[in-house]
Design an enzyme around this catalytic site. Sequence first.
Site, PDB file in Angstrom:
ATOM      1  N   HIS A   1       0.809  -1.231   0.000  1.00  0.00           N
ATOM      2  CA  HIS A   1       0.000   0.000   0.000  1.00  0.00           C
ATOM      3  C   HIS A   1       0.835   1.270   0.000  1.00  0.00           C
ATOM      4  O   HIS A   1       0.286   2.350   0.213  1.00  0.00           O
ATOM      5  CB  HIS A   1      -0.925   0.038   1.222  1.00  0.00           C
ATOM      6  CG  HIS A   1      -1.940  -1.050   1.266  1.00  0.00           C
ATOM      7  ND1 HIS A   1      -3.230  -0.902   0.808  1.00  0.00           N
ATOM      8  CD2 HIS A   1      -1.854  -2.318   1.713  1.00  0.00           C
ATOM      9  CE1 HIS A   1      -3.895  -2.034   0.995  1.00  0.00           C
ATOM     10  NE2 HIS A   1      -3.079  -2.909   1.536  1.00  0.00           N
TER      11      HIS A   1
ATOM     12  N   LYS B   1      -8.127  13.929   4.631  1.00  0.00           N
ATOM     13  CA  LYS B   1      -7.278  12.737   4.590  1.00  0.00           C
ATOM     14  C   LYS B   1      -6.198  12.902   5.652  1.00  0.00           C
ATOM     15  O   LYS B   1      -6.096  13.970   6.265  1.00  0.00           O
ATOM     16  CB  LYS B   1      -6.653  12.530   3.207  1.00  0.00           C
ATOM     17  CG  LYS B   1      -6.054  13.809   2.589  1.00  0.00           C
ATOM     18  CD  LYS B   1      -5.541  13.591   1.176  1.00  0.00           C
ATOM     19  CE  LYS B   1      -6.596  13.655   0.112  1.00  0.00           C
ATOM     20  NZ  LYS B   1      -6.748  12.501  -0.702  1.00  0.00           N
TER      21      LYS B   1
ATOM     22  N   LYS C   1     -14.904   7.790  -3.297  1.00  0.00           N
ATOM     23  CA  LYS C   1     -16.140   8.111  -2.571  1.00  0.00           C
ATOM     24  C   LYS C   1     -16.681   9.468  -3.013  1.00  0.00           C
ATOM     25  O   LYS C   1     -17.890   9.641  -3.213  1.00  0.00           O
ATOM     26  CB  LYS C   1     -15.892   8.127  -1.054  1.00  0.00           C
ATOM     27  CG  LYS C   1     -15.450   6.785  -0.507  1.00  0.00           C
ATOM     28  CD  LYS C   1     -14.902   6.903   0.915  1.00  0.00           C
ATOM     29  CE  LYS C   1     -14.146   5.631   1.280  1.00  0.00           C
ATOM     30  NZ  LYS C   1     -13.310   5.784   2.478  1.00  0.00           N
TER      31      LYS C   1
END
Length: 897
Positions: free
Chosen positions: A372, A627, A743
């Site tokens: 990731h 974020k 999203k």
Amino acid sequence: FSFTSRNRSSKVSLLTRVKPSFCVRCVSSEPKQRVREPVTEEGVLSDLSTFPPDAASIASSIKYHAEFTPLFSSNNFEPSKAFFATAQSGRALLNAIGNLELTGEYADALEKLGHTLETVASQEPDAALGNGGLGRLASCFLDSLATLNYPAWGYGLRYKYGLFKQHLTKDGQEEVAENWLEIGNPWEIVRNDVSYTVKFYGKVVMSSDGKSRWIGGEDIVAVAYDVPIPGYKTKTTINLRLWSTKVPSDQFDLSAFNAGEHSKACEAQTNAEKICYILYPGDESEEGKILRLKQQYTLCSASLQDIIARFERRSDGSVRWEEFPDKVAVQMNDTHPTLCIPELMRILMDVKGLTWSEAWKITERTVAYTNHTVLPEALEKWSYELMQRLLPRHVEIIEMIDKQLIEDIISEYGTSNPEMLEKKLVSMRILENFDLPASVAGLFANPEENPIDDKTGEKVEATDADTVTDKEESEGEEKSKNEAANKEPAITPPKMVRMANLCVVAGHSVNGVAEIHSEIVKKDVFNDFFQLWPEKFQNKTNGVTPRRWIHFCNPDLSALITKWTSSNDWILKTEKLSELQKFADNEDLHNEWRATKRINKIKVASFLKEKTGYSVNPDAMFDIQVKRIHEYKRQLLNILGIVYRYKKMKDMNAAERKANFVPRVCIFGGKAFSTYVQAKRIIKFITDVGATINHDPDIGDLLKVIFVPDYNVTVAELLIPASELSQHISTAGMEASGTSNMKFSMNGCILIGTLDGANVEIRQEVGEDNFFLFGARAEDIASLRKERAEGKFVPDERFEEVKKFVKSGVFGPHNYDELMGSLEGNEGFGRADYFLVAKDFPSYIECQEKVDVAYRDQRRWTKMSILNTAGSSKFSSDRTIHEYAKDIWNIQPLELI
Ligand code: BZD
């Protein structure tokens, strides 16, 4: 009401009393015997009326509403795949009743009792057992796995305190412990009969049968807490098993306690329990490092013991270990569960008696790794010495894997080019800063002493000319002694274990999380491994669940989509969202679309007022960046763009300001890791800029800058539906994927972003005209950094102006030397603008000007918004999970009858 669970292996019957609700009898490991009695609406009402309608009791009811499906289903060898997760699940109530399609019934029931579902739901604290995108991705995956009827489990740790709560003070972020379990957690079922011993320290001895045994040390017990994850429109409910740690019952030091040495008596208990106190404990200290490694090993050991125990139970006395990988897949969600590799090897060899090569084949076929991040500092490494102390047997196994890897590399590349071979070994080995094993060390001996003939590759004998006399030798020795005395003593680099390398070596599959990221993984981060094993490498572009991220969080938009696509099939088949494309110019849809967005904006305006005291105009553009705070995500670029806008506004008169700028509410949210000083400075700077602009009477509603405290899943569910522009502006090549971008786009928000992570694919899907693109490309970043470091880069005048403005003190007495310095690469401020804020600044502000132009034309904007939702079907986690199931785990859906 009684909930009966019979554990087949231990033949223990448990009778647990829970609050009366519905009668569902579930025999946990024998689905054939499961009985689900019908639940009537009357049943719901009468049961609810006997309890105070708090979230806890309602949730207890609902918990048993979902059939709790065990992983191994009736026939013996259904594949059952395990998934390692850290879950960032947010709240569960609305999701659970929504997935069971009972939201209306529950809302009505509560209303009859004088309460609203919304208020009850709002009592539930967020389960924040993850950090950011990584943990939230795991939660989306669990939702999709359940919904699509895949037999899979999630495993994680049951932290007492989840991710910290963020308070904003005059000095910036302050972290406060989040005691999310304080009022109990109605969603978990403690399984006191499912517990495993986990060992630390001790030593390895060879037993008489020649097998290694790990003995002594310190034992703790991991107890299972199960959290049911109900799928949408299916009976399947899968399990998230979280481990909580405690001291073995026989280890309480009663005599010490009776002798009044209370702390000593409780020491072992505290040591065991603290493993599950907090998520990502600070690891600057030795103690912190040990605790983190203990956490990782607890997760791996308890989960693998659990998986193996269930596999053996299902084997009915004749275990065929070679079938283990057909039945079990372990997906490692980043490197935190890497210890699964040596742990599986250890159990198979030392406990089950398999040979090294049998165990290795099984382990390799079982484990797979998802990467990731490409940030070098985020690729985990552990001190060899610490790991050896804590997990001596695992280190032996890792050393063997490393040795095996060296042999593989040598057999692939041969020894004719020692320089190239050495480079490969240095970059690929699991053990870093280690001498080479004696078997190969001779190849790389000092060329002065052992020159190798370039052509023949053979050792050249020393000639007379090379011979050093005794005198010369002693003079030389003296010289080097003097040199050494004048130099700093040579620092021996610490021996480390590279976890990502171990994952790549042992995993049968390695995947990145967006196309561009998977390419970087192959071409850059793990290029040497890619050259050796190209077939291992794959891409699995991330996705998010459309249930939570459209249907539940944005019910008005969901209803609108259902209306215009003529059914709610899109919730499971997101490809149906593309049907909206044909209405992208429809006036009626435009009006309804805008009205929906406005309702969501009004909700956010009142939330902002409550949380921050600032009033915002719901007709202004809502421009959001939420974020984790990180330099590579470039919140600094966003806020400097705002400063530039503010300065320009200040240089104009009121009429000009109105004519030139679209009113905007710029919203930030996100947490900085507690020891990440620069990220904390960014938060402080944003709040200071906001405090100045928001109180400036010249500006009024034209610009507001708000930092929302304590950003979490619940806040995201509120903000995303109200967003119009969202910022995904990382330095190209640094964001692995991003998932909030998906999203936002699904909720009809237009993105401004770089060609990074999943932005690239989102832009492709929604159309170039419906995405605001700016900035340097990933392939140019290295040369731009070089140019910058060589002092060849000349910053744009507008950027210099902004920095000067900040330094003038307009945002208060605080000096932002460290922040501004980081953009200049001044002495003492580290790498010169490593994240290329100055480089991308001109194209960013010019792109923002285009955003203003587009927003003025509301027809154009609404069409772009519709086309974002219409183009977002690829980003459902259902698609991602189908791909993992087919390409990595080799499993089929298993629908319950
Ligand atoms: O994983 C994130 C990436 O930064 C995103 O680009 C990506 O979309 C998501 C999901 O794939 N990574 C993390 O969130 N990483 C961590 O939280 C983390 C935490 C501790 C140590 C290392 C990584």
